[in-house]
Design a protein around this motif. Structure first.
Motif, mmCIF file in Angstrom:
data_model
loop_
_atom_site.group_PDB
_atom_site.id
_atom_site.type_symbol
_atom_site.label_atom_id
_atom_site.label_comp_id
_atom_site.label_asym_id
_atom_site.label_seq_id
_atom_site.Cartn_x
_atom_site.Cartn_y
_atom_site.Cartn_z
ATOM 1 N N GLU A 27 0.887 -0.958 0.011
ATOM 2 C CA GLU A 27 0.153 -0.093 0.053
ATOM 3 C C GLU A 27 0.965 1.387 0.125
ATOM 4 O O GLU A 27 0.600 2.063 -0.689
ATOM 5 C CB GLU A 27 -0.888 -0.087 1.175
ATOM 6 N N CYS A 28 2.056 1.289 0.755
ATOM 7 C CA CYS A 28 2.878 2.447 0.904
ATOM 8 C C CYS A 28 3.588 2.591 -0.464
ATOM 9 O O CYS A 28 4.009 3.675 -0.867
ATOM 10 C CB CYS A 28 3.884 2.212 2.119
ATOM 11 N N ALA A 29 4.025 1.462 -1.083
ATOM 12 C CA ALA A 29 4.786 1.762 -2.431
ATOM 13 C C ALA A 29 3.951 2.226 -3.234
ATOM 14 O O ALA A 29 4.075 3.208 -4.178
ATOM 15 C CB ALA A 29 5.253 0.379 -2.980
ATOM 16 N N LEU A 30 2.642 2.107 -3.282
ATOM 17 C CA LEU A 30 1.788 2.687 -4.366
ATOM 18 C C LEU A 30 1.734 4.407 -3.932
ATOM 19 O O LEU A 30 1.808 5.028 -4.900
ATOM 20 C CB LEU A 30 0.258 2.160 -4.149
ATOM 21 N N LEU A 31 1.301 4.597 -2.778
ATOM 22 C CA LEU A 31 1.183 6.014 -2.338
ATOM 23 C C LEU A 31 2.547 6.763 -2.473
ATOM 24 O O LEU A 31 2.599 7.826 -3.005
ATOM 25 C CB LEU A 31 0.714 5.964 -0.936
ATOM 26 N N ARG A 32 3.745 6.081 -2.360
ATOM 27 C CA ARG A 32 4.982 6.806 -2.639
ATOM 28 C C ARG A 32 5.317 7.037 -3.830
ATOM 29 O O ARG A 32 5.662 8.142 -4.332
ATOM 30 C CB ARG A 32 6.144 5.798 -1.969
ATOM 31 N N ALA A 33 5.016 6.345 -4.678
ATOM 32 C CA ALA A 33 5.026 6.564 -6.371
ATOM 33 C C ALA A 33 4.051 7.516 -6.452
ATOM 34 O O ALA A 33 4.641 8.336 -7.545
ATOM 35 C CB ALA A 33 4.877 5.128 -7.052
ATOM 36 N N GLU A 34 2.789 7.414 -6.075
ATOM 37 C CA GLU A 34 2.014 8.418 -6.709
ATOM 38 C C GLU A 34 2.217 9.979 -6.145
ATOM 39 O O GLU A 34 2.205 11.091 -6.708
ATOM 40 C CB GLU A 34 0.554 8.504 -6.153
ATOM 41 N N ALA A 35 2.812 9.978 -4.781
ATOM 42 C CA ALA A 35 3.313 11.078 -4.272
ATOM 43 C C ALA A 35 4.427 11.716 -5.103
ATOM 44 O O ALA A 35 4.637 13.123 -5.608
ATOM 45 C CB ALA A 35 3.871 11.115 -2.771
ATOM 46 N N GLU A 36 5.397 11.023 -5.598
ATOM 47 C CA GLU A 36 6.551 11.487 -6.446
ATOM 48 C C GLU A 36 6.023 12.140 -7.577
ATOM 49 O O GLU A 36 6.501 13.214 -8.312
ATOM 50 C CB GLU A 36 7.625 10.319 -6.611
ATOM 51 N N GLY A 37 5.116 11.554 -8.322
ATOM 52 C CA GLY A 37 4.561 11.983 -9.524
ATOM 53 C C GLY A 37 4.047 13.418 -9.354
ATOM 54 O O GLY A 37 4.058 14.149 -10.019
ATOM 55 N N ILE A 38 3.065 13.590 -8.222
ATOM 56 C CA ILE A 38 2.569 14.766 -7.860
ATOM 57 C C ILE A 38 3.509 15.907 -7.727
ATOM 58 O O ILE A 38 3.529 16.881 -8.097
ATOM 59 C CB ILE A 38 1.474 14.612 -6.722
ATOM 60 N N TYR A 39 4.892 15.504 -6.823
ATOM 61 C CA TYR A 39 5.669 16.526 -6.699
ATOM 62 C C TYR A 39 6.086 17.125 -7.957
ATOM 63 O O TYR A 39 6.718 18.096 -7.924
ATOM 64 C CB TYR A 39 6.766 15.873 -5.739
ATOM 65 N N ALA A 40 6.351 16.110 -8.798
ATOM 66 C CA ALA A 40 7.015 16.369 -10.330
ATOM 67 C C ALA A 40 6.169 17.242 -11.066
ATOM 68 O O ALA A 40 6.441 17.955 -12.250
ATOM 69 C CB ALA A 40 7.173 15.310 -11.055
ATOM 70 N N GLN A 41 4.900 17.670 -10.642
ATOM 71 C CA GLN A 41 3.856 18.415 -11.462
ATOM 72 C C GLN A 41 3.974 20.006 -11.126
ATOM 73 O O GLN A 41 4.498 20.287 -9.977
ATOM 74 C CB GLN A 41 2.387 18.075 -11.128
ATOM 75 N N GLN A 42 3.698 20.756 -11.826
ATOM 76 C CA GLN A 42 3.846 22.217 -11.799
ATOM 77 C C GLN A 42 2.508 22.489 -11.733
ATOM 78 O O GLN A 42 1.517 22.737 -12.561
ATOM 79 C CB GLN A 42 4.419 22.943 -13.007
ATOM 80 N N ARG A 43 1.888 22.523 -10.134
ATOM 81 C CA ARG A 43 0.375 23.008 -10.163
ATOM 82 C C ARG A 43 0.318 23.671 -8.698
ATOM 83 O O ARG A 43 1.371 23.584 -7.782
ATOM 84 C CB ARG A 43 -0.499 21.785 -10.091
ATOM 85 N N GLU A 44 -0.497 24.846 -8.679
ATOM 86 C CA GLU A 44 -0.583 25.505 -7.567
ATOM 87 C C GLU A 44 -0.631 24.839 -6.278
ATOM 88 O O GLU A 44 -0.135 25.284 -5.196
ATOM 89 C CB GLU A 44 -1.587 26.938 -7.525
ATOM 90 N N GLU A 45 -1.325 23.540 -6.115
ATOM 91 C CA GLU A 45 -1.269 22.887 -4.889
ATOM 92 C C GLU A 45 0.244 22.515 -4.331
ATOM 93 O O GLU A 45 -0.053 22.063 -3.190
ATOM 94 C CB GLU A 45 -2.236 21.842 -5.077
ATOM 95 N N VAL A 46 0.986 22.340 -5.082
ATOM 96 C CA VAL A 46 2.321 21.906 -4.653
ATOM 97 C C VAL A 46 3.312 23.111 -4.406
ATOM 98 O O VAL A 46 3.712 23.908 -5.106
ATOM 99 C CB VAL A 46 3.114 21.216 -5.655
ATOM 100 N N TRP A 47 3.351 23.134 -2.981
ATOM 101 C CA TRP A 47 4.221 24.159 -2.544
ATOM 102 C C TRP A 47 5.813 23.651 -2.458
ATOM 103 O O TRP A 47 6.158 22.633 -2.082
ATOM 104 C CB TRP A 47 3.703 24.805 -0.992
ATOM 105 N N ARG A 48 6.614 24.757 -2.481
ATOM 106 C CA ARG A 48 8.250 24.243 -2.683
ATOM 107 C C ARG A 48 8.944 25.232 -1.582
ATOM 108 O O ARG A 48 8.435 26.091 -1.198
ATOM 109 C CB ARG A 48 8.607 24.630 -4.071
#
Ligand code: SIN
Ligand code: MN
Length: 266
Positions: A27-48
């Protein structure tokens, strides 16, 4: 994950509970991979961070199916429903990165301080429930909690808009020193899949991560439906105004999703 009498007592007295390995490695491996994909997106919900590394991704339950499932997972929803004695809605949802080498500090604060001042939440009847997506170690910026500090109620705070890229209502050093003299500091650690829940008035923070080990944690902020926010000032994707009760999914829904995903890729 129904809470027993001893757990209810610990939460009432100490203000936090930790459930090691509540989610499986798969379950964690799935979420971790999805999180990395989200961080790679340029979108206003991702704060740096000021360095440009990801700090947090807001509202992923609204644009990512795996995180949507996690947001209605019975292992997270049921114990909080039990504690509050009513249905819940999602007040806030974030995936904090605490990236390797660059993950920045979270200064000492209480979450209810922000929910009250910025969102007009009537009572501290919302709960932060954290799911470890990486191993949380003593060295990679674990969340530190001051046990029993929730009994102090809502403490005076200063709005710090300069230390990090994230504005926060922070507690001053003298108050933290006094609270720590009374309650000490705990930093629950463990493998990916651990779940930590803590009271909205519990004082907490975390140090920067200068190790090569990332420390991703998903935080659901579950609010009792009757305690919906009255005077929102933040963006809707930071402090939600959809007060509809969360209907829990099946316990196996994350794995079902992972398998569907794998089949689609084959
Ligand atoms: C928070 O307190 O909201 C986040 C702290 C952390 O992720 O270390
Ligand atoms: Mn917090």
């Amino acid at each position: 994950m129904a809470l027993n009498a001893q757990q209810l007592k610990q939460f009432e007295e100490e203000g936090w509970l930790f459930f090691p390995e509540a989610f499986s490695p798969e379950e964690c491996a799935l979420l971790r991979a999805e999180a990395e994909g989200i961080y790679a997106q340029q979108r206003e919900e991702v704060w740096r961070e000021k360095s440009g590394a990801p700090r947090t991704a807001f509202a992923a339950h609204l644009y990512n199916e795996a995180f949507a499932i996690l947001g209605r997972h019975p292992r997270l929803i049921k114990p909080v429903e039990q504690l509050f004695g009513e249905q819940l809605y999602m007040h806030q949802y974030k995936i904090n990165a605490k990236a390797a080498f660059t993950g920045d500090v979270w200064q000492w604060h209480q979450d209810y301080g922000t929910w009250l001042r910025d969102d007009g939440m009537p009572e501290p009847r919302a709960m932060n429930i954290a799911v470890f997506m990486d191993e949380v170690m003593p060295i990679n910026g674990p969340l530190m909690l001051i046990p029993r500090s929730q009994h102090q109620g809502n403490l005076a705070a200063q709005h710090d808009t300069s230390t990090t890229s994230y504005p926060l209502w922070t507690i001053n050093d003298d108050v933290v020193t006094k609270l720590v003299a009374e309650g000490g500091i705990v930093a629950p650690t463990g493998k990916a899949g651990g779940v930590l829940m803590f009271h909205g008035n519990l004082v907490h923070g975390s140090a920067p991560n200068i190790t090569p080990y990332p420390r991703k944690i998903v935080y659901l902020t579950l609010n009792a439906c009757s305690n919906y926010i009255r005077t929102p000032t933040r963006k809707e994707w930071i402090a939600h105004t959809d007060f509809a009760p969360i209907l829990p999914c099946d316990d196996g829904a994350l794995l079902d999703h992972a398998r569907r995903y794998k089949q689609a890729a084959e």
